[in-house]
Enzyme design. Structure first.
Site, mmCIF file in Angstrom:
data_model
loop_
_atom_site.group_PDB
_atom_site.id
_atom_site.type_symbol
_atom_site.label_atom_id
_atom_site.label_comp_id
_atom_site.label_asym_id
_atom_site.label_seq_id
_atom_site.Cartn_x
_atom_site.Cartn_y
_atom_site.Cartn_z
ATOM 1 C CD GLU A 101 -2.518 -1.404 2.456
ATOM 2 O OE1 GLU A 101 -2.317 -0.696 3.262
ATOM 3 O OE2 GLU A 101 -3.765 -2.244 2.629
ATOM 4 C CG ASN A 155 -0.675 -7.318 -1.048
ATOM 5 O OD1 ASN A 155 -1.448 -7.516 -2.071
ATOM 6 N ND2 ASN A 155 -1.062 -6.865 -0.206
ATOM 7 C CG HIS A 193 -10.116 -5.678 1.032
ATOM 8 N ND1 HIS A 193 -10.341 -6.349 1.263
ATOM 9 C CD2 HIS A 193 -8.438 -5.214 0.236
ATOM 10 C CE1 HIS A 193 -9.629 -7.050 1.834
ATOM 11 N NE2 HIS A 193 -8.160 -5.986 1.805
ATOM 12 C CD GLU A 215 -4.479 -8.037 1.916
ATOM 13 O OE1 GLU A 215 -5.693 -6.924 2.253
ATOM 14 O OE2 GLU A 215 -3.418 -7.315 2.171
ATOM 15 C CG ASP A 275 -12.557 -8.542 2.002
ATOM 16 O OD1 ASP A 275 -12.618 -7.853 0.849
ATOM 17 O OD2 ASP A 275 -12.412 -8.276 3.858
#
Ligand code: 9MR
Length: 671
Positions: free
Chosen positions: A165, A208, A245, A273, A275
């Site tokens: 990030e 990432n 996400h 990651e 979701d």
């Protein structure tokens, strides 16, 4: 391998007799790769050489519902918080690996791979780092942190989120402010990757981030520019992680384009990651399909197991409810990984990134030599089979002596240690003494059992729940009640050798050779394996038996729809080499790839020997695989092949030739 026959040097005139191998397509064979699907996420992902992982919390490993789902469904884990700086180095120079070790040790003991998350991140950073004001201090603190953490887990992490990030949200496309950016400038990311590469050269190094899934976003473009620049300047980066996400709408419509555009830079892409708010079935399916349709999308991780485990638990974004039951999105995810007919035909051609048409290699010196002991007077070590599993290479090989052939097992974590590994002789186990040779090892994921396939005169196998326990192998059992008729009719004066099993999603196939110019294949279903092998056909034949001799290998090429066939031949100089073919279906016909003596797959003529030309034979061996299961998936890039070679001056009794094992590494990989 041929255990009995003595092969003298062949006459040079044989080459002129070489006929192009006639590759026979059996008309009756049918394949139905879409018809059968695995019943868990990890097993289904493995069928295309991918992984399916979950973020795992050390604090939940005592919860039986949690671990039951974890171990049943996932073949990769990411520690959710335990590898972050505020846990691993809460105060300067004092490292705590206990919580992450708990996760890593548990996963590796079960054959689950581990993603490392994360080495450098502005968040979950202890305050002592944030309050550094001097660039040199921060640089040395950052490098020390990366080196110490990566070194602790060296060899056990398949991919590291080296930097997390670092790009700003919004329209700038620039790095976000952070203590690293503010003191070290733009170069901190490059510095972190270079340091990580030195610490763990075998791990894939990823950048990432979140909100980089939509292709036209400034943040996506900024990261893409950085990766392009890194690749152009040789900064070590291997992959980009897309956190994914998502809101209820799921991925942006450009997500697959984004993945493909990053992959085109020469990096793997991973969904790291995942979701999705309220877990809509279509949103999950679209996300998974985007990955399946990009050859270099190597795996998917969901950020937690049950909704109650999620950092956004109020939105119920995961695949299992709080009781551990499968939600509808679970089924759509599993189905999407099988690839529906519609998704396949809409996909970009997936074989484009596959193997080149010529190969060149660099060889190690002889890495593994026999270790005779008081009761094993071994002359040669041969026919290696190898898997990388649980942080170690596990090698099975034939032992050759004047008394005949048996099997040996060794493991080591690094090729530099291969020569000093302990040799476990399997004649002392239930595998037993007598003629056993040419092993092939793989994990049968549906059965959760290791198989060792070998020749005994019949095609035999032993099973073992734990590959690292040499005493765990069962006594031999046979695949066939007797030699299939078609082999009996064609074998002539040859020998039935080199049994090799590979499975697709529907069937398992058993290949074998006869040292008489024929390659055979039988088949059974994945469900029936190891029983039911039938329908034995000639896959390939050559009137010059030396052109299609023995030691065949068949692999799935990762991220493509290609299979690769290698067959060992004997050249005009009497030396062993490999020819290669490809196909898109294991039950189909094979097309020459690098299949001639002048354009071989691997022969002394396309191998350099920086450590000295210790062999002129490139003989019976096996590729280093991308995984370890029954699909025998190999990478499409930077191939490595463990082979047998020997001192060219040696001669005499075939059984006492001084075979040693060495490693080829492909040098003409374009990715
Ligand atoms: O899931 C993690 C949660 O338990 C932590 O409290 C949080 C702290 O920032 O980090 C979460 O994981 C994040 C990941 O490390 C990086 N990408 C965003 C994830 C969700 O916030």
């Amino acid at each position: 391998m041929n255990p009995l026959k003595r092969l003298g040097r062949r006459r040079a005139s044989v080459l002129s007799l070489l006929a192009v191998a006639a590759l026979v397509t059996p008309g009756a064979a049918t394949a139905a790769p879409d018809a059968v699907r695995a019943s868990t996420l990890g097993a289904q992902a493995a069928q295309s050489g991918r992984y399916f992982g979950a973020a795992v919390a050390a604090g939940k490993l005592g919860d039986g519902t949690y671990t039951t789902v974890l171990d049943r469904e996932f073949n990769s884990v990411t520690p959710e918080n335990e590898m972050k700086w505020d846990t691993t180095e809460r105060s300067r120079g004092s490292f705590n690996f206990a919580p992450a070790d708990q996760i890593v040790n548990r996963a590796t003991a079960r054959g689950q791979r581990v993603r490392g998350h994360t080495l450098v991140w502005h968040s979950q950073l202890p305050s002592w780092v944030g309050s550094i004001t001097d660039a040199n201090t921060l640089r040395s603190v950052m490098n020390n942190h990366i080196t110490t953490v990566a070194n602790h887990y060296k060899g056990r992490i398949h991919s590291w989120d080296v930097v997390n990030e670092a790009f700003a949200d919004g329209g700038s496309g620039q790095h976000r402010p952070s203590v690293f950016q503010n003191l070290l400038g733009d170069g901190f990311i490059e510095q972190a990757f270079r340091t990580a590469r030195s610490a763990d050269p075998a791990a894939k190094l990823c950048y990432n981030d979140y909100n980089i899934e939509n292709w036209s976003d400034a943040k996506t473009q900024g990261v893409h520019r950085m990766v392009r620049d890194f690749k152009a300047r040789g900064v070590p980066i291997d992959c980009v992680g897309f956190q994914a996400h998502f809101g209820t709408g799921g991925p942006p419509s450009s997500f697959q384009t984004t993945l493909a555009n990053f992959a085109a830079l020469g990096v793997d892409v991973q969904i790291t990651e995942l979701d999705i708010a309220q877990a809509p079935t279509a949103a999950y399916a679209n996300t998974v399909r985007a990955c399946m349709n990009v050859a270099r999308c190597t795996g998917i991780t969901v950020w937690g197991i049950r909704d109650s485990d999620s950092w956004r638990s109020g939105e119920n974004p995961l695949l299992f409810d709080r009781n551990g039951n499968k939600k509808p999105a679970y089924q759509s995810t599993l189905t999407a990984m099988g690839g529906t007919a519609a998704a396949r035909s809409a996909a970009a051609p997936r074989s484009a990134a596959a193997l080149p048409a010529t190969f060149s290699w660099s060889s190690s010196g002889a890495l593994i030599a026999p270790k005779p002991d008081a009761t094993h007077n071994i002359a040669g070590i041969k026919d290696p089979s190898v898997v990388h599993y649980n942080g170690k290479y596990h090698v099975f090989a034939s032992t050759a002596s004047s008394a005949g052939y048996n099997l040996v097992y060794l493991n080591f974590s690094d090729w530099s240690q291969a020569g000093s590994a302990t040799h476990h002789y399997l004649d002392r186990t239930a595998v037993g003494s007598g003629y056993r040779a040419a092993p092939q090892v793989f994990y049968n994921a549906p059965q959760r059992l290791w198989y060792l396939v070998y020749q005994t005169g019949n095609a035999s196998y032993s099973t073992n729940p734990d590959i690292s326990n040499p005493n765990g192998w069962s006594a031999p059992r046979n695949f066939y009640s007797s030699m299939p008729d078609i082999i009996r009719q064609n074998i002539g004066n040859g020998y039935w050798v080199d049994m090799w099993v590979i499975c697709d999603s529907a069937n398992c196939y058993l290949f074998s050779s006869d040292d008489n110019g024929h390659l055979y294949r039988s088949q059974t279903t994945v469900g029936q394996f190891p029983n039911g092998f039938t329908n034995t056909v000639i896959v390939a034949q050559d009137s010059n038996k030396y052109a299609l001799f023995e030691a065949s290998n068949v692999y799935k090429v990762q991220g493509s729809n290609q299979y690769l066939l290698l067959v060992e031949a004997i050249g005009s100089d009497g030396r062993r080499y490999f020819r290669s073919w490809t196909t898109s279906s294991l039950a189909g016909s094979w097309t020459p790839l690098a299949a001639s003596e002048s354009n071989p797959f691997a022969k002394a003529s396309n191998v350099t020997f920086p450590a000295g030309a210790w062999t002129r034979d490139i003989s019976h061996g096996e590729m280093i695989r991308a995984g370890y299961d029954q699909t025998l998936t190999i990478p499409s890039c930077r191939l490595q092949y463990l082979y047998q070679g020997m001192n060219p001056a040696a001669g005499g009794d075939y059984n006492t030739l001084p075979w040693r094992l060495g490693l080829l590494t492909q040098t003409n990989s374009t990715c």
